[in-house]
Design a protein around this motif. Sequence first.
Motif, mmCIF file in Angstrom:
data_model
loop_
_atom_site.group_PDB
_atom_site.id
_atom_site.type_symbol
_atom_site.label_atom_id
_atom_site.label_comp_id
_atom_site.label_asym_id
_atom_site.label_seq_id
_atom_site.Cartn_x
_atom_site.Cartn_y
_atom_site.Cartn_z
ATOM 1 N N PHE A 1 1.014 -1.178 -0.346
ATOM 2 C CA PHE A 1 0.392 0.178 -0.008
ATOM 3 C C PHE A 1 0.575 1.017 0.276
ATOM 4 C CE2 PHE A 1 -2.125 3.678 2.268
ATOM 5 C CZ PHE A 1 -3.111 4.061 1.995
ATOM 6 N N GLU A 2 0.588 1.907 -0.627
ATOM 7 C CA GLU A 2 0.901 3.647 -1.023
ATOM 8 C C GLU A 2 -0.352 4.485 -1.007
ATOM 9 O OE1 GLU A 2 3.818 4.152 -4.110
ATOM 10 O OE2 GLU A 2 5.559 1.939 -4.152
ATOM 11 N N TYR A 3 0.303 5.266 0.192
ATOM 12 C CA TYR A 3 -0.715 6.226 0.175
ATOM 13 C C TYR A 3 -0.126 7.387 -0.757
ATOM 14 C CZ TYR A 3 -3.972 10.661 1.715
ATOM 15 O OH TYR A 3 -4.127 11.591 1.641
ATOM 16 N N ASP A 4 -0.502 8.300 -1.657
ATOM 17 C CA ASP A 4 -0.162 9.070 -2.398
ATOM 18 C C ASP A 4 -1.411 9.571 -3.737
ATOM 19 O OD1 ASP A 4 -1.696 7.289 -4.557
ATOM 20 O OD2 ASP A 4 0.300 6.546 -5.486
ATOM 21 N N SER A 5 -1.516 10.507 -4.292
ATOM 22 C CA SER A 5 -2.573 11.952 -4.354
ATOM 23 C C SER A 5 -3.250 11.075 -4.980
ATOM 24 C CB SER A 5 -2.082 12.474 -5.471
ATOM 25 O OG SER A 5 -1.269 12.361 -6.973
ATOM 26 N N VAL B 1 -14.272 1.192 2.106
ATOM 27 C CA VAL B 1 -14.263 1.792 3.753
ATOM 28 C C VAL B 1 -13.606 0.321 4.184
ATOM 29 C CG1 VAL B 1 -15.573 1.754 5.406
ATOM 30 C CG2 VAL B 1 -16.730 2.394 3.097
ATOM 31 N N TRP B 2 -12.981 -0.339 3.350
ATOM 32 C CA TRP B 2 -11.744 -1.782 4.030
ATOM 33 C C TRP B 2 -10.610 -0.589 3.793
ATOM 34 C CZ3 TRP B 2 -7.673 -3.937 2.106
ATOM 35 C CH2 TRP B 2 -7.630 -4.937 2.641
ATOM 36 N N ILE B 3 -10.134 -0.895 2.643
ATOM 37 C CA ILE B 3 -8.683 -0.006 2.017
ATOM 38 C C ILE B 3 -8.770 1.513 3.533
ATOM 39 C CG2 ILE B 3 -7.259 1.527 0.775
ATOM 40 C CD1 ILE B 3 -9.391 -0.356 -1.407
ATOM 41 N N ILE B 4 -9.658 1.741 3.269
ATOM 42 C CA ILE B 4 -9.684 3.620 4.189
ATOM 43 C C ILE B 4 -9.448 2.337 6.082
ATOM 44 C CG2 ILE B 4 -10.588 5.270 5.548
ATOM 45 C CD1 ILE B 4 -12.470 5.523 2.576
ATOM 46 N N GLY B 5 -10.083 1.883 6.157
ATOM 47 C CA GLY B 5 -9.638 1.481 7.973
ATOM 48 C C GLY B 5 -8.722 0.613 7.371
ATOM 49 N N GLU B 6 -8.047 -0.273 6.800
ATOM 50 C CA GLU B 6 -7.107 -0.718 6.822
ATOM 51 C C GLU B 6 -6.242 -0.351 7.061
ATOM 52 O OE1 GLU B 6 -5.080 -4.815 7.215
ATOM 53 O OE2 GLU B 6 -7.418 -4.404 7.386
ATOM 54 N N ALA C 1 -5.604 3.336 7.594
ATOM 55 C CA ALA C 1 -5.734 4.758 8.476
ATOM 56 C C ALA C 1 -4.613 5.183 8.356
ATOM 57 C CB ALA C 1 -7.131 4.042 10.143
ATOM 58 N N GLU C 2 -3.622 4.072 9.604
ATOM 59 C CA GLU C 2 -2.915 5.286 10.377
ATOM 60 C C GLU C 2 -1.648 5.966 9.081
ATOM 61 O OE1 GLU C 2 -1.703 1.017 8.441
ATOM 62 O OE2 GLU C 2 -2.910 1.716 9.768
ATOM 63 N N LYS C 3 -2.012 5.679 7.569
ATOM 64 C CA LYS C 3 -1.364 6.238 6.430
ATOM 65 C C LYS C 3 -1.734 6.595 5.441
ATOM 66 C CE LYS C 3 1.619 2.022 5.894
ATOM 67 N NZ LYS C 3 2.412 0.601 4.578
ATOM 68 N N ILE C 4 -3.106 7.231 6.115
ATOM 69 C CA ILE C 4 -4.240 8.080 4.860
ATOM 70 C C ILE C 4 -3.955 9.216 6.141
ATOM 71 C CG2 ILE C 4 -6.589 8.175 3.590
ATOM 72 C CD1 ILE C 4 -6.062 5.046 3.808
ATOM 73 N N GLU C 5 -3.557 10.624 4.630
ATOM 74 C CA GLU C 5 -4.486 11.619 5.596
ATOM 75 C C GLU C 5 -5.853 11.541 6.309
ATOM 76 O OE1 GLU C 5 -2.429 14.828 3.531
ATOM 77 O OE2 GLU C 5 -0.680 13.700 3.568
ATOM 78 N N ASN C 6 -6.523 12.371 6.972
ATOM 79 C CA ASN C 6 -8.143 12.312 6.630
ATOM 80 C C ASN C 6 -8.736 11.598 6.358
ATOM 81 O OD1 ASN C 6 -7.292 15.491 7.213
ATOM 82 N ND2 ASN C 6 -6.889 15.430 5.526
ATOM 83 N N SER C 7 -8.285 10.566 7.119
ATOM 84 C CA SER C 7 -9.075 8.352 7.174
ATOM 85 C C SER C 7 -9.968 8.806 8.144
ATOM 86 C CB SER C 7 -7.957 7.850 7.553
ATOM 87 O OG SER C 7 -7.311 7.875 9.062
ATOM 88 N N GLU C 8 -10.067 9.599 8.669
ATOM 89 C CA GLU C 8 -10.961 9.563 9.893
ATOM 90 C C GLU C 8 -12.330 10.080 9.496
ATOM 91 O OE1 GLU C 8 -12.616 11.440 14.242
ATOM 92 O OE2 GLU C 8 -10.121 9.922 13.960
#
Length: 94
Positions: A45-49, A71-76, A78-85
């Motif tokens: 997984f890579e968080y990018d634009s 939603v699964w990807i965001i939850g899984e 979350a610590e790597k995704i900006e503004n996931s919450e």
Amino acid sequence: MAFGLSDFRCIKASKKILKLARGIPFAQNCAIALQIMLGKFPDKFEYDSEMENLFWLLPDFTDDEAKASLVWIIGEYAEKIENSEETITTVAKK
């Protein structure tokens, strides 16, 4: 399970299709495929634009399985995704 170059390219291609194909049923199928690939290769997984833009497609999806995949990807990740919450909250309100 080995992670080959073709698997990496498949993940990148799925992200690009999702970015370009707003609301198209094929894009929803790509979201499901991306979730399956990331489930098998979680360390890729890579968080990018592209991923950031991907999450904003969620309100346009009509397929419940595609929504659940994003939603699964965001939850899984979350610590790597900006503004996931915030993203999950926005989606929950729709």
